[in-house]
Write a protein that holds these residues in place. Sequence first.
Motif, short mmCIF file in Angstrom:
data_model
loop_
_atom_site.label_atom_id
_atom_site.label_comp_id
_atom_site.label_asym_id
_atom_site.label_seq_id
_atom_site.Cartn_x
_atom_site.Cartn_y
_atom_site.Cartn_z
N MET A 175 0.83 -1.20 0.00
CA MET A 175 0.00 0.00 0.00
C MET A 175 0.87 1.25 0.00
N PRO A 176 0.78 2.09 -1.04
CA PRO A 176 1.56 3.33 -1.02
C PRO A 176 0.96 4.30 0.00
N ASP A 177 1.81 4.87 0.86
CA ASP A 177 1.30 5.76 1.90
C ASP A 177 1.49 7.23 1.56
N THR A 178 2.24 7.52 0.51
CA THR A 178 2.44 8.91 0.05
C THR A 178 2.46 8.91 -1.47
N ALA A 179 2.35 10.10 -2.03
CA ALA A 179 2.44 10.22 -3.48
C ALA A 179 3.82 9.82 -3.98
N ALA A 180 4.84 10.16 -3.22
CA ALA A 180 6.21 9.81 -3.61
C ALA A 180 6.40 8.30 -3.67
N ALA A 181 5.69 7.57 -2.81
CA ALA A 181 5.81 6.11 -2.80
C ALA A 181 5.30 5.48 -4.08
N LEU A 182 4.53 6.22 -4.86
CA LEU A 182 4.02 5.69 -6.12
C LEU A 182 5.14 5.43 -7.13
N GLU A 183 6.30 6.02 -6.91
CA GLU A 183 7.44 5.79 -7.80
C GLU A 183 7.84 4.32 -7.81
N ARG A 184 7.52 3.59 -6.76
CA ARG A 184 7.89 2.18 -6.67
C ARG A 184 6.79 1.25 -7.20
N HIS A 185 5.72 1.82 -7.73
CA HIS A 185 4.59 1.03 -8.18
C HIS A 185 4.44 1.08 -9.69
N VAL A 186 3.73 0.10 -10.20
CA VAL A 186 3.37 0.09 -11.63
C VAL A 186 2.17 1.01 -11.80
N LEU A 187 2.31 2.03 -12.62
CA LEU A 187 1.24 3.00 -12.84
C LEU A 187 0.67 2.85 -14.24
N ALA A 188 -0.64 3.02 -14.34
CA ALA A 188 -1.32 3.05 -15.63
C ALA A 188 -1.83 4.46 -15.87
N SER A 189 -1.58 5.00 -17.05
CA SER A 189 -2.03 6.36 -17.34
C SER A 189 -2.04 6.59 -18.86
N TYR A 190 -2.15 7.85 -19.25
CA TYR A 190 -2.20 8.21 -20.66
C TYR A 190 -0.80 8.20 -21.29
N VAL A 191 -0.77 8.14 -22.61
CA VAL A 191 0.47 8.29 -23.38
C VAL A 191 0.75 9.79 -23.46
N LEU A 214 2.50 1.43 -17.87
CA LEU A 214 1.47 0.89 -18.75
C LEU A 214 0.58 2.04 -19.20
N ARG A 215 0.63 2.35 -20.50
CA ARG A 215 0.00 3.58 -20.97
C ARG A 215 -0.96 3.29 -22.13
N SER A 216 -1.98 4.12 -22.22
CA SER A 216 -2.94 3.99 -23.30
C SER A 216 -3.61 5.34 -23.54
N THR A 217 -4.03 5.57 -24.77
CA THR A 217 -4.79 6.77 -25.09
C THR A 217 -6.25 6.64 -24.66
N SER A 218 -6.65 5.44 -24.26
CA SER A 218 -8.05 5.15 -23.92
C SER A 218 -8.23 5.03 -22.41
N ILE A 219 -9.16 5.78 -21.84
CA ILE A 219 -9.45 5.64 -20.42
C ILE A 219 -10.09 4.29 -20.13
N ASN A 220 -10.81 3.73 -21.09
CA ASN A 220 -11.40 2.40 -20.89
C ASN A 220 -10.33 1.32 -20.81
N VAL A 221 -9.28 1.47 -21.60
CA VAL A 221 -8.15 0.52 -21.53
C VAL A 221 -7.43 0.68 -20.19
N GLN A 222 -7.24 1.91 -19.76
CA GLN A 222 -6.60 2.13 -18.45
C GLN A 222 -7.44 1.50 -17.34
N HIS A 223 -8.74 1.68 -17.40
CA HIS A 223 -9.64 1.08 -16.41
C HIS A 223 -9.49 -0.44 -16.41
#
Length: 287
Positions: A175-191, A214-223
């Motif tokens: 569980m990430p406890d801060t925004a900075a901790a997200l650097e250690r996680h796999v993130l999905a977002s836009y290209v 993991l990136r996509s131009t589609s919010i449905n793909v990100q979901h």
Amino acid sequence: MRNWDDLRMFLAVAHAGRIAPAARALGVDATTVARRLARLEEAVGAPLFETVAGERRLSESGQTLLPHAETIDAAISAATEGKVAKGVAGHVRLSVAEGLATHVLAPAMPRFASANPRIRLDLITASGLLDPSKREADIAVMLARPRNRQLTAVRLVEYRLRLYATPGYLATAGMPDTAAALERHVLASYVPEHLHAPELDYLSELHDGLVARLRSTSINVQHATVASGAAIGILPDFIAARDPRLVPELPPLELIRAFWLVTHADGLATPRIQAVVAWLRETVERG
């Protein structure tokens, strides 16, 4: 100008942006469409389109003709159906973000279709919202208020975005406890190179240096990516809060955005536009 069928050709090209797809939609060959357009331009006395990057975009004369052609088309449709006095008729092109279209508007389509049996509604969800000022769309739901004076823009609704993940992902990755901790996680977002609005650049707003793997131009793909357990992603509540596979994380790290309802200034009084706008408002209010 005596041949109303030429206006039908004009409308098809105005909506499709090219002659070939317009011809396919009409069931005629492209040569016929081009010939009819030339005849209509001769009757009007001015070019109706400009060719930009291979697309037919309405000229100033074309923009002037378009609302009149649509009014005539709606009247002819009503007359041929024998229902002149039975409700609003016509063709409306609505440009809207894919996520809102899929998760909010599409489920409300039965109500719209039942209440407006003679309106043909095009829901355009292509990346990069169409611009009503160029007559690419009758209505657009945008992430930012445009500054063009030709357009009328009102705030449609605010919505919240939060970080979402599956319990399985969190059990494995922690569980990430801060925004900075997200650097250690796999993130999905836009290209990043394909963002059509700066309002979609969520990660940089949360914390400098965050990069999605993991990136996509589609919010449905990100979901779908987040719901599969592959990553954490920033998703709108109107999508993710309805998905029992997902749980929101880091509640303090939330973003607020707004959708703006945008129309051409001279189109808002049109009955078919009013009907779609009323449905939009009612639908987003229902959530």
